[in-house]
Design a protein around this motif. Sequence first.
Motif, PDB file in Angstrom:
ATOM      1  N   MET A 144     -15.881 -44.296  21.423  1.00 17.14           N
ATOM      2  CA  MET A 144     -15.122 -43.094  21.113  1.00 17.14           C
ATOM      3  C   MET A 144     -15.988 -42.075  20.374  1.00 17.14           C
ATOM      4  N   MET A 145     -16.767 -42.561  19.419  1.00 22.91           N
ATOM      5  CA  MET A 145     -17.599 -41.647  18.644  1.00 22.91           C
ATOM      6  C   MET A 145     -18.721 -41.052  19.503  1.00 22.91           C
ATOM      7  N   ARG A 146     -19.261 -41.821  20.429  1.00 18.37           N
ATOM      8  CA  ARG A 146     -20.278 -41.279  21.346  1.00 18.37           C
ATOM      9  C   ARG A 146     -19.675 -40.186  22.223  1.00 18.37           C
ATOM     10  N   LYS A 147     -18.464 -40.413  22.726  1.00 13.73           N
ATOM     11  CA  LYS A 147     -17.783 -39.415  23.545  1.00 13.73           C
ATOM     12  C   LYS A 147     -17.519 -38.155  22.730  1.00 13.73           C
ATOM     13  N   ALA A 148     -17.093 -38.316  21.489  1.00 16.83           N
ATOM     14  CA  ALA A 148     -16.848 -37.169  20.615  1.00 16.83           C
ATOM     15  C   ALA A 148     -18.142 -36.394  20.383  1.00 16.83           C
ATOM     16  N   GLY A 149     -19.243 -37.101  20.161  1.00 11.76           N
ATOM     17  CA  GLY A 149     -20.526 -36.443  19.968  1.00 11.76           C
ATOM     18  C   GLY A 149     -20.982 -35.699  21.206  1.00 11.76           C
ATOM     19  N   LYS A 150     -20.754 -36.298  22.363  1.00 12.09           N
ATOM     20  CA  LYS A 150     -21.122 -35.650  23.624  1.00 12.09           C
ATOM     21  C   LYS A 150     -20.292 -34.380  23.822  1.00 12.09           C
ATOM     22  N   LEU A 151     -18.988 -34.474  23.565  1.00 12.65           N
ATOM     23  CA  LEU A 151     -18.131 -33.296  23.675  1.00 12.65           C
ATOM     24  C   LEU A 151     -18.592 -32.189  22.731  1.00 12.65           C
ATOM     25  N   SER A 152     -18.892 -32.560  21.506  1.00 12.51           N
ATOM     26  CA  SER A 152     -19.334 -31.592  20.521  1.00 12.51           C
ATOM     27  C   SER A 152     -20.627 -30.915  20.978  1.00 12.51           C
TER      28      SER A 152
ATOM     29  N   ILE B 297     -15.999 -26.624  17.743  1.00 10.96           N
ATOM     30  CA  ILE B 297     -14.717 -27.016  17.169  1.00 10.96           C
ATOM     31  C   ILE B 297     -14.990 -28.056  16.087  1.00 10.96           C
ATOM     32  N   GLU B 298     -14.010 -28.274  15.278  1.00 10.09           N
ATOM     33  CA  GLU B 298     -14.158 -29.206  14.166  1.00 10.09           C
ATOM     34  C   GLU B 298     -14.429 -30.629  14.664  1.00 10.09           C
ATOM     35  N   ARG B 299     -15.144 -31.386  13.882  1.00 13.82           N
ATOM     36  CA  ARG B 299     -15.484 -32.773  14.222  1.00 13.82           C
ATOM     37  C   ARG B 299     -14.233 -33.595  14.514  1.00 13.82           C
ATOM     38  N   GLU B 300     -13.201 -33.408  13.699  1.00 14.69           N
ATOM     39  CA  GLU B 300     -11.968 -34.163  13.882  1.00 14.69           C
ATOM     40  C   GLU B 300     -11.321 -33.856  15.225  1.00 14.69           C
ATOM     41  N   ASP B 301     -11.389 -32.597  15.652  1.00 14.12           N
ATOM     42  CA  ASP B 301     -10.812 -32.222  16.941  1.00 14.12           C
ATOM     43  C   ASP B 301     -11.589 -32.850  18.098  1.00 14.12           C
ATOM     44  N   CYS B 302     -12.897 -32.990  17.947  1.00  9.86           N
ATOM     45  CA  CYS B 302     -13.700 -33.678  18.967  1.00  9.86           C
ATOM     46  C   CYS B 302     -13.299 -35.150  19.059  1.00  9.86           C
ATOM     47  N   ILE B 303     -13.020 -35.769  17.927  1.00 16.35           N
ATOM     48  CA  ILE B 303     -12.605 -37.174  17.921  1.00 16.35           C
ATOM     49  C   ILE B 303     -11.229 -37.311  18.574  1.00 16.35           C
ATOM     50  N   ILE B 304     -10.324 -36.385  18.284  1.00 11.22           N
ATOM     51  CA  ILE B 304      -9.005 -36.405  18.920  1.00 11.22           C
ATOM     52  C   ILE B 304      -9.144 -36.251  20.429  1.00 11.22           C
ATOM     53  N   ALA B 305      -9.977 -35.308  20.864  1.00 11.38           N
ATOM     54  CA  ALA B 305     -10.173 -35.087  22.303  1.00 11.38           C
ATOM     55  C   ALA B 305     -10.782 -36.317  22.964  1.00 11.38           C
ATOM     56  N   ALA B 306     -11.768 -36.912  22.326  1.00  9.71           N
ATOM     57  CA  ALA B 306     -12.410 -38.110  22.885  1.00  9.71           C
ATOM     58  C   ALA B 306     -11.405 -39.253  23.006  1.00  9.71           C
ATOM     59  N   THR B 307     -10.572 -39.413  22.007  1.00 10.85           N
ATOM     60  CA  THR B 307      -9.554 -40.466  22.035  1.00 10.85           C
ATOM     61  C   THR B 307      -8.608 -40.259  23.215  1.00 10.85           C
TER      62      THR B 307
END
Length: 58
Positions: A7-15, A25-35
């Motif tokens: 999940m965190m890798r996906k969030a980092g890739k999105l970011s 976008i905010e880090r938290e929003d990237c984590i929400i999107a990845a989830t």
Amino acid sequence: MSADQTMMRKAGKLSGELINDGERIEREDCIIAATALLNDEPILTRNTDTVPPNPYQW
């Protein structure tokens, strides 16, 4: 639901993709999107300032 390595890798890739496109976008929003993407679930929010109408655009 815990934030695991996948999940965190996906969030980092999105970011990174958003930053490369000139958007940030905010880090938290990237984590929400990845989830949501990894679990094939929609994002339901009233926060239209940071979440696009179609979050699958991320």
